[in-house]
Enzyme design. Structure first.
Site, PDB file in Angstrom:
ATOM      1  CD  GLU A 155      -2.951  -0.598  -0.113  1.00  0.00           C
ATOM      2  OE1 GLU A 155      -3.075  -0.175  -1.283  1.00  0.00           O
ATOM      3  OE2 GLU A 155      -3.288  -1.731   0.236  1.00  0.00           O
ATOM      4  CG  HIS A 156      -0.414   4.830   0.540  1.00  0.00           C
ATOM      5  ND1 HIS A 156      -0.868   5.964  -0.095  1.00  0.00           N
ATOM      6  CD2 HIS A 156      -1.456   4.379   1.282  1.00  0.00           C
ATOM      7  CE1 HIS A 156      -2.128   6.201   0.262  1.00  0.00           C
ATOM      8  NE2 HIS A 156      -2.509   5.241   1.087  1.00  0.00           N
ATOM      9  CG  ASP A 176       1.108   2.962  -6.498  1.00  0.00           C
ATOM     10  OD1 ASP A 176       1.169   3.607  -5.430  1.00  0.00           O
ATOM     11  OD2 ASP A 176       0.076   2.920  -7.210  1.00  0.00           O
ATOM     12  N   GLY A 195     -15.870   5.000  -3.211  1.00  0.00           N
ATOM     13  CA  GLY A 195     -15.223   5.437  -1.987  1.00  0.00           C
ATOM     14  C   GLY A 195     -14.821   4.311  -1.066  1.00  0.00           C
ATOM     15  N   GLY A 220     -12.032   2.211  -1.699  1.00  0.00           N
ATOM     16  CA  GLY A 220     -10.637   1.818  -1.835  1.00  0.00           C
ATOM     17  C   GLY A 220     -10.398   0.665  -2.778  1.00  0.00           C
ATOM     18  CB  SER A 252      -9.512   0.970  -8.262  1.00  0.00           C
ATOM     19  OG  SER A 252      -8.325   0.994  -7.536  1.00  0.00           O
ATOM     20  CB  SER A 253     -15.264   3.102  -7.863  1.00  0.00           C
ATOM     21  OG  SER A 253     -14.973   4.201  -7.017  1.00  0.00           O
ATOM     22  CG  ASP A 259      -5.672   2.199  -8.214  1.00  0.00           C
ATOM     23  OD1 ASP A 259      -5.112   1.320  -7.532  1.00  0.00           O
ATOM     24  OD2 ASP A 259      -6.081   3.269  -7.742  1.00  0.00           O
ATOM     25  CE1 TYR A 284      -3.038   7.505  -3.332  1.00  0.00           C
ATOM     26  CE2 TYR A 284      -2.485   9.435  -4.641  1.00  0.00           C
ATOM     27  CZ  TYR A 284      -2.463   8.070  -4.460  1.00  0.00           C
ATOM     28  OH  TYR A 284      -1.850   7.274  -5.396  1.00  0.00           O
TER      29      TYR A 284
END
Length: 501
Positions: A60-61, A63, A158, A160, A162-163, A207, A260
């Site tokens: 997570e976080h 990339d 919303g 998490g 990747s919509s 994503d 973010y």
């Protein structure tokens, strides 16, 4: 596009080649057809496209700091039906099957110069971002054909998963395909990464990459440098990955200035200060991975250097960083703060962010290597007793890595929230071997590693101990349980769907 060229998005003729939940998704396409005809005066779609959401197993976080991730695609996706707008060559019409998302007809005569108002968040901004990106990618500035678009999505918003990226990806695929711009999956992913930044989010690339490059029945280890590469990771048998939505909204584009995008800047500042203290050419550094590459360090060395150079003073102001580098604050902001992106903070946590990135990257490699060893062991060993014992150890080790990841996200990267911390704790107490937030954080979903034999009882327990106690009943009233709490397996990436559905 050639459906037999593996580098290009496939053309799928049957929905059961995409969806395990065939009947429900068939109804979605039927509704899409019917609604399209009503909105566009009897016109019929000539193309259908879909792009999935994703879940990140671990990583997570990292990339946007240049490091690898380990996601897979969900069956939940965004689909769009398309026809050409024969009435006005300068207008694109954008509608959604969900009336919550209001339609727009937009003048796109400006092509690649079209402006997107980032201060007014509207779902069509993501479509315009894709339009802008494809328009700029057209050779010799060719004018895009105007289109009628109708979207349908079941990727939780919303959450998490990747919509927003699914919307950008499916729009990029649709617009490029309708304009005969032939791009392979990697090119489409890169174009979508660039396009999504037009809405004000400094995306790292995970994503969009998994949305296009995903395959059924395998997770993907994605490396971004020196070039985009993916490696299949076979997940262990006997367990399920269960997604539980905290139902706390996590909207990157809305809260980016304090969440973010702030983390992106903190990682950049951590990278440049670490490079400075290590005597490297810090002026060229933008990501933490740049420090590793330039200094030829391994990850344990980077963790040690982070402790040595960043741990004593963990929080910095713009002025303090600029003074250390002997540059002006204006030059610091211009160079290291992404253009067009707002960041609202006077203080920047550098030690915690760098330590998370380096240790989380170690966990990604450990997770994928353990899965690889397990797969090789199973392929070469037919002793069921040995297989069972080995698989149990494998699963426990993977669960441990997931738990460590959440702890780091919560304490070092500070992208969790009280609800996510409570939910992961409840998951572990009710059968999960590992549980962690997935996605940007600050709300959204957790992913848990659960033995197959315990999935049903696990879901019941989460319903009892989390949703019944921590979530307002009004919020659950109009939502199907299967949309916020479900188990999943790796699914197919973005594709074109035959118009004969």
């Amino acid at each position: 596009m050639d459906s037999f060229n593996p580098a290009l998005p496939s053309i799928v003729e049957s929905l059961d080649d995409i969806y395990k939940n065939f009947e429900n998704n068939k109804k979605r396409y039927e509704e899409l057809n019917e609604t399209f005809s009503k909105i566009y005066n009897g016109d019929k779609p000539i193309f259908y496209f879909r792009a999935p959401g994703r879940v990140n197993l671990i990583g997570e976080h990292v990339d946007y700091s240049g490091y690898c991730v380990l996601p897979f695609a969900l069956e939940q996706d965004t689909i769009v039906a398309v026809s050409f707008n024969k009435l006005n060559n300068d207008i694109i019409n954008i509608h959604n099957c969900n009336e919550k998302y209001t339609p727009k007809s937009i003048d796109v005569s400006g092509g690649g110069d079209i402006e997107i108002d980032m201060k007014r968040h509207h779902w069509t901004n993501y479509v315009l971002a894709a339009w802008k990106g494809v328009s700029q990618a057209m050779e010799k500035g060719g004018k895009l054909k105007s289109v009628n678009l109708l979207y349908s999505g079941n990727v939780p918003m919303g959450a998490g998963v990747s919509s927003s990226s699914a919307l950008v990806c499916v729009s990029t695929l649709a617009i490029s395909y309708c304009n005969n711009l032939i791009l392979n999956k990697e090119e489409l992913a890169q174009l979508s990464i660039k396009s999504e930044r037009y809405v004000g989010v400094e995306s790292g690339g995970m994503d969009q990459s998994i949305s296009f490059l995903a395959e059924q029945n395998t997770a993907k280890l994605i490396e971004f440098h020196p070039s985009l590469k993916t490696f299949d990771v076979q997940l262990p048998k006997g367990v399920s990955f269960v997604i539980c939505n905290s139902l706390v909204d996590s909207l990157k584009v809305v809260t980016g200035a304090t969440n973010y995008n702030l983390r992106v800047v903190e990682c950049r500042l951590a990278a440049v200060l670490l490079a400075f203290h290590c005597g490297l050419s810090w002026e060229k550094v933008r990501r933490l991975r740049d420090v590793q590459y330039q200094g030829n360090f391994d990850l344990p060395q980077l963790i040690q250097l982070t402790e040595q150079h960043l741990s004593e003073k963990q929080t910095y102001t713009r002025e303090e960083v600029a003074t250390i580098l002997d540059i002006s604050v204006e030059q610091l902001v211009k160079t290291y703060f992404p253009s067009g992106i707002t960041v609202q903070s006077e203080h920047f946590e550098l030690y915690k962010r760098a330590r998370h990135v380096f240790t989380e990257t170690q966990r990604v490699y450990k997770f994928s290597e353990i899965c690889k060893q397990q797969s090789n062991f199973n392929n070469n060993n037919n002793n069921n007793n040995n297989n069972s014992s080995n698989n149990t150890n494998i699963i426990q080790e993977l669960g441990k890595l997931m738990n460590e990841s959440h702890e780091s996200c919560s304490k070092l990267f500070e992208c969790s929230c009280s609800e996510l911390d409570s939910l992961t704790k409840i998951c572990r107490e009710n059968g999960a071997l590992g549980s962690r937030l997935t996605g940007a954080g600050w709300g959204g979903c957790v992913i848990s590693l659960v033995p197959n034999s315990k999935v049903d009882s696990f879901l019941d327990a989460i319903d009892t101990h989390y949703y019944s106690k921590f979530v307002n009943p009004e919020k659950l009233k109009n939502i199907e349980k299967s949309s916020y709490s479900f188990f999943t397996t790796p699914c197919k990436g973005a594709c074109i769907v035959s118009s004969t559905v």
